[in-house]
Design a protein around this motif. Structure first.
Motif, PDB file in Angstrom:
ATOM      1  N   UNK A  38       7.994   5.136  -0.778  1.00  0.00           N
ATOM      2  CA  UNK A  38       8.296   4.668   0.584  1.00  0.00           C
ATOM      3  C   UNK A  38       9.119   5.693   1.336  1.00  0.00           C
ATOM      4  N   UNK A  39       9.087   6.933   0.934  1.00  0.00           N
ATOM      5  CA  UNK A  39       9.897   7.981   1.544  1.00  0.00           C
ATOM      6  C   UNK A  39       9.561   8.120   3.028  1.00  0.00           C
ATOM      7  N   UNK A  40      10.603   8.098   3.870  1.00  0.00           N
ATOM      8  CA  UNK A  40      10.421   8.303   5.308  1.00  0.00           C
ATOM      9  C   UNK A  40      10.018   7.064   6.064  1.00  0.00           C
ATOM     10  N   UNK A  41       9.760   5.958   5.379  1.00  0.00           N
ATOM     11  CA  UNK A  41       9.268   4.745   6.044  1.00  0.00           C
ATOM     12  C   UNK A  41      10.246   3.582   5.932  1.00  0.00           C
ATOM     13  N   UNK A  89       6.319  -0.357  -9.619  1.00  0.00           N
ATOM     14  CA  UNK A  89       7.267  -1.047  -8.749  1.00  0.00           C
ATOM     15  C   UNK A  89       7.203  -0.456  -7.345  1.00  0.00           C
ATOM     16  N   UNK A  90       7.213   0.870  -7.272  1.00  0.00           N
ATOM     17  CA  UNK A  90       7.133   1.520  -5.963  1.00  0.00           C
ATOM     18  C   UNK A  90       5.823   1.231  -5.260  1.00  0.00           C
ATOM     19  N   UNK A  91       4.710   1.200  -6.028  1.00  0.00           N
ATOM     20  CA  UNK A  91       3.422   0.894  -5.418  1.00  0.00           C
ATOM     21  C   UNK A  91       3.389  -0.552  -4.912  1.00  0.00           C
ATOM     22  N   UNK A  92       4.047  -1.463  -5.644  1.00  0.00           N
ATOM     23  CA  UNK A  92       4.117  -2.849  -5.175  1.00  0.00           C
ATOM     24  C   UNK A  92       4.880  -2.957  -3.869  1.00  0.00           C
TER      25      UNK A  92
END
Length: 1515
Positions: free
Chosen positions: A1180-1183, A1229-1232
């Motif tokens: 989710x970097x930058x968002x 987890x990050x993809x979720x």
């Protein structure tokens, strides 16, 4: 020379003069009284030789030497050894001198006859046809070069002295030693024997194919394929056996008949070759008519038809021919014929077009064929249906074997053998040293010219299909080379027939004599029976064996199969001839003075290399078999003990190698891993020069087992001149005892004026260069308490002092006479080791070395260590067991607690008496003898109380080390007391080579007590010292305890207590090893700083810190407008997450007694949890806003804690590198989260979603930091030792593989072939993840490399293809591609870990399997667990899982981690979508200006870079 002059001056030449003091034996000089001696003495009358009469026994006069040299026989030592003695009758006969031969008759022509043989006549044309002129010329050139180089080496050896009959065998054996000589001699013999078989097979082939084919017993007419081949081979076997029997009979009857026919056979060879050359010349102007019938381009067999045509015209009628009937079912024109026959025309090709025809160009290159291939004419058209298999193949000329280059080499090489024929006849030559080099080299030059010219001429004269027609089936069954000969083919046929017969007879004549020579040398015991023969010396038994071996070649029955076999043996023989010459040249031995000067070691090495190469080119498996035979013979001769000493080069090599090794040892001390006791054993000699302590050598043998250096030294008191004979006798006694005790080493006896100096000389000068002793073994002196043996005690103390000064270990065995001999066996018992202080491992090494010997093999090892009241005995025992485990030693461990107790009055009194007596004796100024008597009187009173008891029932107990003996201090003179006190001042040794005399196994409690004396009492004034009466009163006065040195009192007390404990614990031990420089020093239970966890774990913590804060931070700063966000938000989340993780993990794992334990290991685990959050952050970097990121970390850490708790506590998996728990969990987890936070407008890209030159550079810096420290990340929590070592190595290898693969794939997958920095930043790290699950397992470096490559490939392809698919089709916007770097690689790593678990077994891991895979260890109560705990102290009970069960748990953990991560991520995403968490808009994504005060130039740079960003996106 000076000694001789002195002796002569003393003796004055008188009748009783002895010169050296030794009685003379009967000598040939003027002092002799025997008649023979009188005659001999007359030889020196009037010759002015009286000056040298003493030396005549061992050094002959020059005139006598020259006389013996003039009558020198050509039979040197070694050849005379194998000559049978003639009977007395024959000895009295006057020998008839055989005529001597010159170079031409003795060397040149025999070599010519042996070299030119069967291959030239039967196979040379076929070799040229199959291999081509160029290929065959290369083969001939290689083989001829090999023999020429061998001839040069042989010439050098042959001219270095007289070479007896025996040829190469004597050259090699006398140059390389009996082992090589025997091995190569047998190979040469086998080669010669198989050569006989080859010649006989060639003879039979000529007879049955070209002379009288009707004589075949097994008819092959009408047979096809395997049946025809088997019939031909059976004919060869039958006739070969008959011819072999006949030839053997001829050789048995008498060699003279063979020799008489040799000239006839030679004439046949020469005439045949001349006929070939004449035929070649004739083809230039009148080529012979040998038409070949060709159907299409296939060569037809000439048998079965007379006219080369399908039909002929007879009276205007077309009539079919015999050839028609061979391919059709009837003779009529409408008959059904072979399809190939119908589609192709019949033509005739001239078989020998002539040397001027230009056929050479067509034959230049090879034409290799498979077996059963049809010979085809190049350049002729043919209509062939590829779908229809060939029919009527028996009508065509077929290839009988599959041909290839290496086969041709093996078949051809026997044609260049025979170069030893001249050297074999050296005894019959007028001047062997002149004739052998000239004749051999001239013969090789001649034959090489013949062979090379034949290759070119055959290719220039003969059609290719005729050349490839091995048996002349297309030219009416004629010998192919015979078709070329002039005036008639029969010249070649009969010439080659008689040539092969002669060569076979020569082989059957020479081989048995070579075997007889080897047998008579006696170096191969089982061959001695073949050294006997008939009365005239003919080798009957050797001939029988030769014929039997030759029959093996006959049974093979194929000339092409036998040729490579003998090639192997001849090549091996030639290889060792070259080696012998090269070694002699390089070693520059004084005796190496060849008359032949045109040699060089480089040429010999080149020849040797060519021989070795040709061996493997010809047939690698035959080469291995031949080398195996030679190796077995070599080891057999070595095993039987080659007692021959021929001054060979191998001994010279041994000396050179020894010198080189000694020089290398001088470069520095050995590494600890290579350290082993190099022992100097000091033994005493009695009056008869016999060893006084023979059991010392038993101990040495049991310690050394033949490994390392052992020097047995002894001392003789006196002068060198007077006691030299005694020293020699003593050295003989030492050697005899060493042989009896099987001690492999060296003996040395030193003569000196006193024993103390002699011992010192041995300690100082023993060994050579770097090969020196590091350990001294000396027996404890007997009766050392007796005054009369005081000198022996002094010598012993001197040894202690000198070994300490020299930094040598000292082993002092006591009761050595009761030590077990090498023949005894202990069926049970213990070796007790009292480990008080660490000496670097010496004390642990001794019982291990002893237990390797059969005497102590069944004894168990017990380790006793001493703990004080403040020590944790349980922890101490665990530490000792761990230490032993890492030393790979199996031993029982017992910690003995030394309880504090009141010091007895006796101890105070004993200490006081000892100190006062020392002071008084100094002040009395007594003489030495008086002082010793005074000490003895004190000894009689106080001896025995703290001495170690050794009652009769403990007689089996033996001790390498000195047993504690009390009362020893006051029995020593003051001088010795001070000596030992000086030694005690040295620090405790910490390395195996440190002075370990008394500290490595010889110290006793009593001696330790003596070592603690101080000089404080010497400084005080004693008013009663001058009054003897007062002195006597002092001996009886009550001790003044308050004036004592309390340190000495304590040490005396603990020595007494320790002595009692040792007696109690080790009462039944077979052997006791002591190491007691003093009581334990750690009495305050202080923590040892270097054992604190900070020194073990902090380096890993620091490395992971760099990865978390700098590595991840720089890596996430790759967006040109989001550098602040990438680094600062990484910093913020890392600090928050680590603190939060410490609490969460502490609750799950470290909660104990209401407290959370905090240490470096806890910080490392918290940083692992932090890595999980930071990896998820990449999706989710930058968002996201900082608040969202903190909430995400706040929720993810507990979820990770739950997953970790479930997997670790219940599933119990192996995941050293965190591939499942860290990478896969973080990824999904990050993809979720990003799935829930899906932004449709970002699918087509964002204007600020691009990089710059500076941002990419910063990101690569982060990659480099992660790359460098990733091994620490993977190995931080693995088991210390081998597992951690493997983890580091595997991680580095995996990262290296992924890096190289990343660069390669980046260039390959790029449209313009350039590298992408995104690939460099991410894909290079894939190998660290891929090896994670199996990083501490034994997967081999190759597997780690493959995993690195697989992970890199998957990651690269994921970035190129999978990430766009996920974003567009599955609504998963993976901003940093964590699914590629952590998800895909984590899956590969998990699968690899499961495979490694399934393959893991005790055969591979040993008992350590149950440490690496702790859950596979047996359960508590399982007897197997107790067995393993003996091997691995401290091993904890496991769950008893099998490999398959553990693999299933790994799969379960994989599914659980992914499921919990995905669900947790989506739930977290829902929370992050809440409106009050300051989520950035789509336009504000990837921009620092939203959350940071940016510099003034930010907007300017922003505008300039937007253009480049757009261009980059367009590209």
């Amino acid at each position: 020379m000076l000694n001789n002059i002195t002796d002569c001056e003393e003796g004055e030449g008188g009748t009783n003069s002895q010169g050296d003091g030794n009685p003379k034996e009967s000598s040939p000089f003027i002092n002799s009284s025997s008649s023979s001696d009188v005659e001999k003495s007359q030889q020196y009358d009037g010759k002015n030789m009286a000056l040298f009469e003493e030396e005549m026994d061992t050094s002959p006069m020059v005139s006598s030497l020259l006389s013996s040299l003039a009558n020198y026989s050509n039979l040197t030592q070694g050849s005379k050894e194998h000559e049978e003695a003639e009977n007395n009758e024959e000895a009295r006969k006057k020998p008839v001198q055989a005529p001597r031969m010159g170079t031409i008759m003795g060397v040149y022509l025999p070599c010519l006859q042996n070299i030119l043989g069967v291959i030239l006549f039967l196979r040379m044309t076929w070799l040229v046809g199959v291999g081509g002129v160029i290929g065959t010329f290369i083969i001939v050139f290689m083989c001829c070069s090999t023999t020429m180089l061998t001839a040069i080496s042989m010439s050098a050896i042959a001219t270095n002295g007289v070479v007896p009959a025996g040829g190469s065998y004597y050259m090699i054996s006398r140059s390389l030693g009996p082992e090589f000589g025997g091995a190569v001699g047998i190979c040469f013999y086998l080669g010669t024997t198989f050569a006989g078989a080859m010649y006989i097979l060639g003879c039979i082939e000529i007879l049955l194919i070209y002379i009288v084919p009707q004589a075949a017993i097994f008819q092959i007419e009408g047979l096809e394929g395997a049946e025809a081949e088997a019939g031909m081979l059976n004919n060869m076997r039958v006739y070969g056996t008959i011819v072999l029997s006949f030839m053997s009979l001829v050789v048995f009857v008498g060699v003279k008949y063979v020799n008489k026919l040799a000239l006839v056979f030679l004439a046949c060879v020469i005439l045949s070759i001349l006929a070939v050359y004449a035929g070649v010349i004739k083809t230039a102007f009148d080529p012979p008519d040998f038409p070949i019938c060709v159907l299409g381009n296939r060569t037809l067999m000439s048998k079965g038809f007379d006219i080369c045509a399908k039909t002929i015209e007879q009276g205007n009628v077309t009539v079919t021919t015999k050839l028609w009937r061979l391919f059709c079912d009837s003779e009529f024109l409408n008959a059904t014929c072979d399809e190939y026959f119908n589609n192709n025309n019949i033509s005739q090709v001239q078989g020998i077009p002539g040397v001027t025809s230009g056929i050479l160009a067509e034959n230049l290159f090879g034409f290799y064929m498979e077996k059963k291939d049809i010979l085809e004419k190049r350049g002729l058209p043919a209509v062939v249906d590829p779908d229809v298999p060939p029919t009527n193949t028996n009508r065509y000329v077929l290839a009988d074997i599959t041909s290839f280059f290496t086969l041709l080499v093996g078949i051809y090489f026997p044609s260049v053998t025979g170069i030893m024929a001249g050297s074999n006849r050296s005894g019959d030559l007028q001047d062997a040293q002149k004739s052998i080099p000239i004749g051999t080299i001239l013969a090789i030059s001649t034959t090489s010219t013949i062979y090379m010219s034949c290759v070119i001429l055959f290719g220039a004269c003969v059609e290719g299909v005729v050349l490839r027609d091995k048996f002349g089936e297309g030219v009416n069954g004629n010998l192919v080379i015979g078709t070329l000969a002039w005036p008639s083919p029969w010249v070649i046929v009969f010439g080659s027939f008689f040539s092969t017969c002669g060569a076979g007879l020569q082989s059957l004549t020479g081989a048995p004599r070579l075997l007889q020579a080897i047998a008579r040398d006696g170096i191969i015991p089982f061959l001695r029976v073949f050294g006997h023969g008939k009365a005239n010396g003919e080798p009957t038994w050797a001939l029988l064996l030769t014929a039997s071996i030759c029959e093996i070649g006959i049974i093979i029955a194929s000339l092409d199969a036998v040729a490579p076999i003998l090639s192997m043996f001849f090549l091996m023989c030639y290889m060792f001839v070259n080696l012998a010459c090269a070694l002699q040249t390089l070693l520059r031995t004084p005796n190496w003075r060849p008359r032949f000067k045109f040699y060089h070691w480089a040429l010999s090495f080149l020849g040797m290399s060519l021989c070795l190469s040709l061996m493997f080119i010809c047939s690698w498996y035959y080469a291995i078999v031949a080398m195996g035979i030679a190796g077995c013979i070599y080891k057999y001769i070595e095993f039987c003990g080659a007692e021959k000493e021929w001054g060979d080069g191998i001994r010279g090599i041994s000396l050179s190698a020894a010198r080189y090794a000694l020089m290398r040892l001088e470069e520095g001390p050995p590494h600890t891993k290579n350290w082993r006791p190099q022992i100097l054993v000091l033994v005493g000699l009695d009056g008869e020069q016999n060893v006084e302590q023979p059991r010392l050598l038993s101990l040495t043998n049991q310690l050394k087992a033949g490994k390392g250096l052992t020097i047995v030294g002894a001392c003789v008191e006196g002068t060198y001149l007077n006691n030299y004979a005694q020293a020699q006798k003593g050295e003989q006694s030492l050697r005899k005892l060493m042989e009896t005790e099987r001690v492999k080493g060296f003996s040395q006896v030193v003569i000196s004026s006193n024993l103390r100096d002699a011992t010192s000389h041995l300690i100082q000068a023993g060994g050579l260069g770097g090969l020196r002793h590091n350990t001294v073994v000396v027996s404890f002196p007997k009766n050392w308490k007796q005054a009369e043996d005081n000198q022996r005690l002094r010598n012993f103390i001197e040894v202690v002092r000198e070994t300490t000064t020299a930094h040598l270990a000292l082993l002092v065995p006591k009761n050595i006479s009761a030590y077990p001999s090498n023949g005894e066996r202990f069926t049970e018992g213990h070796i007790d080791v009292w480990w008080i202080v660490h000496d670097g491992g010496m004390l642990m090494l001794l019982p291990f070395l002893l237990r390797q010997h059969k005497v102590w093999r069944k004894c168990k090892m017990r380790i006793f260590t001493v703990a004080q009241m403040d020590d944790n005995s349980i922890q101490m025992k665990k530490d000792v067991m761990t230490f032993l485990y890492h030393l790979r030693l199996d031993a029982e461990v017992e910690v003995v607690e030394m309880h504090d107790s009141d010091i007895s009055a006796y101890t105070y009194e004993k200490t006081l008496v000892m100190e006062q007596r020392s002071q008084i004796l100094k002040e009395m100024h007594l003489t030495k003898n008086e002082r010793e008597r005074e000490i003895q009187s004190i000894t009689d009173v106080s001896r025995g109380s703290i001495r170690r008891k050794n009652p009769s029932n403990l007689h089996p107990q033996k001790s390498i080390t000195e047993e504690p003996a009390g009362g020893s201090v006051e029995e020593k003179p003051e001088e010795e007391v001070q000596l030992i006190q000086g030694k005690n001042a040295t620090p405790t040794p910490t390395s195996p080579t440190s002075p370990a005399s008394l500290s490595a196994g010889a110290m006793t409690p009593g001696e330790e007590m003596q070592m603690t004396w101080s000089d404080e009492m010497d400084k005080g004034n004693n008013p009663s010292a001058a009054n003897p009466e007062t002195i006597r009163d002092m001996f009886n006065m009550k001790p003044e305890w308050e004036n004592l040195n309390q340190s000495n009192v304590r040490r005396m007390h603990h020595a007494q207590k320790l002595n009692e404990v040792i007696v109690k614990k080790s009462q039944e031990a077979k052997l006791v090893l002591l190491n007691m420089p003093g009581p334990p020093k750690n009495r305050t239970n202080e923590t040892k700083p270097m054992e604190n966890a900070v020194y073990k774990d902090y380096p890993f913590f620091a490395h992971i810190q760099v990865m978390i804060f700098i590595g991840f931070g720089c890596l996430l700063a790759f967006f040109r407008h989001y550098g602040f966000g990438g680094m600062a938000f990484n910093f913020l989340m890392a600090t928050f997450t680590i603190q939060w993780a410490i609490l969460i993990q502490g609750f799950f794992h470290f909660y104990y007694d209401g407290k959370i334990h905090l240490g470096v290991i806890n910080l490392i685990n918290a940083e692992f949890a932090c890595a999980v959050v930071l990896i998820s952050f990449g999706a989710v970097l930058g968002k996201t806003s900082p608040v969202q990121l903190l909430v995400m970390a706040l929720l993810e850490v507990p979820m990770f804690g739950v997953a970790e708790w479930v997997v670790v506590k219940y599933l119990k998996i192996n995941d050293a590198g965190g591939s499942i728990l860290i990478h896969l969990f973080a990824c999904y987890f990050g993809l979720g989260v990003t799935f829930i936070l899906y932004r449709p407008s970002l699918n087509k890209g964002h204007s600020k979603e691009c990089t710059s030159y500076q941002s990419d550079m910063l990101s690569v810096l982060g990659t480099l930091l992660l790359w460098v420290f990733w091994p620490s990340f993977n190995c931080a929590l693995t088991l210390r030792g081998d597992d951690q070592h493997r983890a580091i190595l595997h991680t580095f290898i995996g990262l290296s593989a992924s890096t190289l693969t990343a660069f390669a794939l980046s260039a390959m997958l790029s449209k313009n072939g350039k590298l992408s920095m995104a690939d460099v930043q991410n894909v290079t790290l894939a190998g660290g993840v891929t090896v994670g699950a199996s990083v501490d397992m034994m997967i081999s470096p190759a597997a780690a490399y493959v995993l690195g490559m697989l992970g890199c490939t998957a990651c690269m392809l994921g970035y190129k293809y999978l990430s766009p698919f996920l974003a567009q089709r599955l609504r998963v916007q993976d901003q940093c591609g964590i699914h590629n770097l952590h998800g895909l690689t984590g899956l590969i790593s998990t699968i690899a870990g499961i495979c490694a678990i399934l393959l893991a077994s005790e055969d591979t891991y040993g008992p350590s399997l149950y440490q690496t895979f702790s859950y596979r260890a047996p359960q508590a109560g399982d007897p197997r667990l107790a067995e393993l705990q003996k091997l691995i102290p401290g091993l904890e009970a496991g769950l008893g899982r099998t490999a398959q069960e553990q693999a299933l748990y790994q799969l379960a953990a994989l599914g659980s981690a992914i499921a919990m991560a995905a669900v947790g991520g989506m739930l977290t995403g829902l929370v992050l979508k809440l409106p009050y968490l300051a989520s950035p808009t789509d336009e504000s994504c990837f921009d620092d200006e939203l959350f940071f005060n940016v510099p003034l130039d930010y907007n300017q740079v922003h505008r300039l870079q937007d253009v480049g960003c757009t261009e980059t996106q367009d590209k």
